[in-house]
Write a protein that holds these residues in place. Structure first.
Motif, mmCIF file in Angstrom:
data_model
loop_
_atom_site.group_PDB
_atom_site.id
_atom_site.type_symbol
_atom_site.label_atom_id
_atom_site.label_comp_id
_atom_site.label_asym_id
_atom_site.label_seq_id
_atom_site.Cartn_x
_atom_site.Cartn_y
_atom_site.Cartn_z
ATOM 1 N N GLN A 90 0.877 -1.182 0.011
ATOM 2 C CA GLN A 90 0.024 -0.124 0.036
ATOM 3 C C GLN A 90 0.809 1.312 0.073
ATOM 4 O OE1 GLN A 90 -2.474 -0.684 3.570
ATOM 5 N NE2 GLN A 90 -4.170 -1.662 2.492
ATOM 6 N N ARG A 91 2.066 1.349 0.736
ATOM 7 C CA ARG A 91 2.910 2.516 0.854
ATOM 8 C C ARG A 91 3.653 2.808 -0.439
ATOM 9 N NH1 ARG A 91 4.921 5.134 5.311
ATOM 10 N NH2 ARG A 91 6.151 6.852 4.522
ATOM 11 N N GLU A 92 3.987 1.851 -1.109
ATOM 12 C CA GLU A 92 4.683 1.889 -2.495
ATOM 13 C C GLU A 92 3.870 2.097 -3.719
ATOM 14 O OE1 GLU A 92 8.297 1.918 -2.807
ATOM 15 O OE2 GLU A 92 7.993 1.730 -0.531
ATOM 16 N N ALA A 93 2.473 1.777 -3.400
ATOM 17 C CA ALA A 93 1.562 1.994 -4.360
ATOM 18 C C ALA A 93 1.228 3.584 -4.873
ATOM 19 C CB ALA A 93 0.305 1.457 -4.513
ATOM 20 N N VAL A 94 1.192 4.428 -3.882
ATOM 21 C CA VAL A 94 1.222 5.992 -4.246
ATOM 22 C C VAL A 94 2.106 6.418 -5.111
ATOM 23 C CG1 VAL A 94 -0.429 6.118 -2.520
ATOM 24 C CG2 VAL A 94 1.806 6.565 -2.063
ATOM 25 N N SER A 97 2.003 4.903 -8.846
ATOM 26 C CA SER A 97 0.863 5.561 -9.681
ATOM 27 C C SER A 97 1.184 7.049 -9.741
ATOM 28 C CB SER A 97 -0.448 5.289 -8.858
ATOM 29 O OG SER A 97 -0.360 6.055 -7.496
ATOM 30 N N GLY A 98 2.312 7.655 -9.343
ATOM 31 C CA GLY A 98 2.402 8.909 -9.268
ATOM 32 C C GLY A 98 1.596 9.912 -8.486
ATOM 33 N N GLU A 99 0.780 9.358 -7.699
ATOM 34 C CA GLU A 99 0.055 10.235 -6.795
ATOM 35 C C GLU A 99 0.740 10.980 -5.647
ATOM 36 O OE1 GLU A 99 -3.333 7.975 -4.965
ATOM 37 O OE2 GLU A 99 -2.785 6.328 -6.265
ATOM 38 N N VAL A 100 1.716 10.551 -5.521
ATOM 39 C CA VAL A 100 2.678 11.220 -4.389
ATOM 40 C C VAL A 100 3.937 11.209 -4.878
ATOM 41 C CG1 VAL A 100 3.694 11.220 -2.106
ATOM 42 C CG2 VAL A 100 1.310 10.547 -2.364
ATOM 43 N N LYS A 101 4.924 12.210 -4.715
ATOM 44 C CA LYS A 101 6.312 12.255 -5.184
ATOM 45 C C LYS A 101 6.896 11.080 -4.234
ATOM 46 C CE LYS A 101 8.716 16.033 -5.404
ATOM 47 N NZ LYS A 101 9.780 17.181 -5.254
ATOM 48 N N SER A 102 7.745 10.147 -4.991
ATOM 49 C CA SER A 102 8.608 9.239 -4.364
ATOM 50 C C SER A 102 9.541 9.481 -3.216
ATOM 51 C CB SER A 102 9.127 8.233 -5.490
ATOM 52 O OG SER A 102 10.642 8.912 -6.011
ATOM 53 N N HIS A 135 4.488 6.214 -14.801
ATOM 54 C CA HIS A 135 3.575 5.907 -13.581
ATOM 55 C C HIS A 135 2.374 4.957 -14.328
ATOM 56 C CE1 HIS A 135 5.987 8.057 -10.657
ATOM 57 N NE2 HIS A 135 6.004 9.231 -11.547
ATOM 58 N N ILE A 136 2.036 4.126 -13.465
ATOM 59 C CA ILE A 136 0.735 3.506 -13.814
ATOM 60 C C ILE A 136 -0.115 3.035 -12.177
ATOM 61 C CG2 ILE A 136 1.676 2.400 -15.717
ATOM 62 C CD1 ILE A 136 1.603 -0.395 -14.357
ATOM 63 N N PRO A 137 -1.313 2.954 -12.550
ATOM 64 C CA PRO A 137 -2.042 2.354 -11.132
ATOM 65 C C PRO A 137 -1.558 1.033 -10.791
ATOM 66 C CG PRO A 137 -3.589 3.437 -12.809
ATOM 67 C CD PRO A 137 -2.103 3.240 -13.421
ATOM 68 N N VAL A 138 -1.561 0.660 -9.365
ATOM 69 C CA VAL A 138 -1.197 -0.675 -9.118
ATOM 70 C C VAL A 138 -2.658 -1.154 -8.715
ATOM 71 C CG1 VAL A 138 -0.536 -1.946 -6.917
ATOM 72 C CG2 VAL A 138 0.819 0.027 -7.764
ATOM 73 N N ASP A 139 -2.788 -2.408 -9.413
ATOM 74 C CA ASP A 139 -4.060 -3.200 -9.334
ATOM 75 C C ASP A 139 -4.386 -3.762 -8.099
ATOM 76 O OD1 ASP A 139 -4.394 -2.848 -12.231
ATOM 77 O OD2 ASP A 139 -2.791 -4.056 -12.388
#
Length: 230
Positions: A90-94, A97-102, A135-139
């Motif tokens: 869950q932490r890495e998914a954002v 996906s590019g929702e949050v700067k890594s 970036h892509i969404p995590v399924d």
């Protein structure tokens, strides 16, 4: 079920280097763990085909954590094999996906500001590389202790290298896929902390390494350095 090490050779500054993604073959399905740098799709495809497997059976891609050498070719895989389910913590998914700067980009930008002038060109190029990652969404997201793939694989939270890093434990195979929670030096016989200089939390990374060692598996598959068979 079988775990297959995929030695992927590439050249950097005129020298050969290797990454070692893992392929899991189970019930006519393939599971790939991590996808290499940008542009590595054909290299990994070739490594899989050389082992005698059909990429049309690729069903899952597990990302151990967000780093350029682990997610670089992820979007290429998803575009070519759109039916594949992408899995991460869950932490890495954002970040994926590019929702949050890594975290890695935040770290690289901070290090760039502190670098002496003679190193800034390298630091800037690394920041630009991280910024350019697609970036892509995590399924599907997973948490510590969760079981996958018909109860054969247990997710092990191994933070430190990044905060959401995961490893994969296969008790029936007495095997662990470590991602960057551990690595093996050339011809080494000991699991070590991978890239301690760049771990976001080194004490936590050391704890995660001890956690993996305490599993006392016979087989450890490391992304850097290859596999250790005890």
């Amino acid at each position: 079920m079988n775990i297959i090490e995929l030695p992927v050779e590439f050249m950097y500054e005129g020298q050969p280097f290797y990454l070692y993604p893992s392929l899991i073959a189970a019930d006519n399905e393939l599971i790939l763990v991590d996808t290499g740098y940008p542009g590595f799709l054909p290299l990994i495809e070739n490594a899989i085909e050389q082992k005698g497997y059909d990429l049309r059976q690729l069903k899952y891609i597990v990302i151990t954590h967000y780093d350029d050498d682990h997610i670089g070719a992820l979007q290429d895989f998803k575009e070519k094999y759109p039916w594949v389910t992408v899995i991460s913590s869950q932490r890495e998914a954002v970040y994926i996906s590019g929702e949050v700067k890594s975290e890695r980009l935040v770290q690289a930008e901070a290090l760039l500001e502190q670098m002496p002038d003679e190193q800034k060109a390298f630091g800037q190029s690394f920041v630009e590389l991280l910024t350019s990652l697609r970036h892509i969404p995590v399924d599907q997201t997973v948490t510590d202790g969760e079981w996958l793939f018909g109860g054969t694989c247990k997710i092990v939270a191994t933070p430190g290298h990044t905060s959401g890093h995961i490893s994969l434990h296969f008790p029936e195979l007495d095997s662990v896929i470590t991602g960057d929670a551990a690595y093996i030096e050339d011809n080494g016989t000991e699991l070590l902390v991978a890239n301690p200089k760049y771990c976001l939390d080194l004490p936590q990374a050391e704890q995660s390494l001890e956690l993996l060692k305490n599993l006392k598996a016979k087989h450890y598959y490391c992304y850097h350095g290859g596999s250790l068979h005890i």
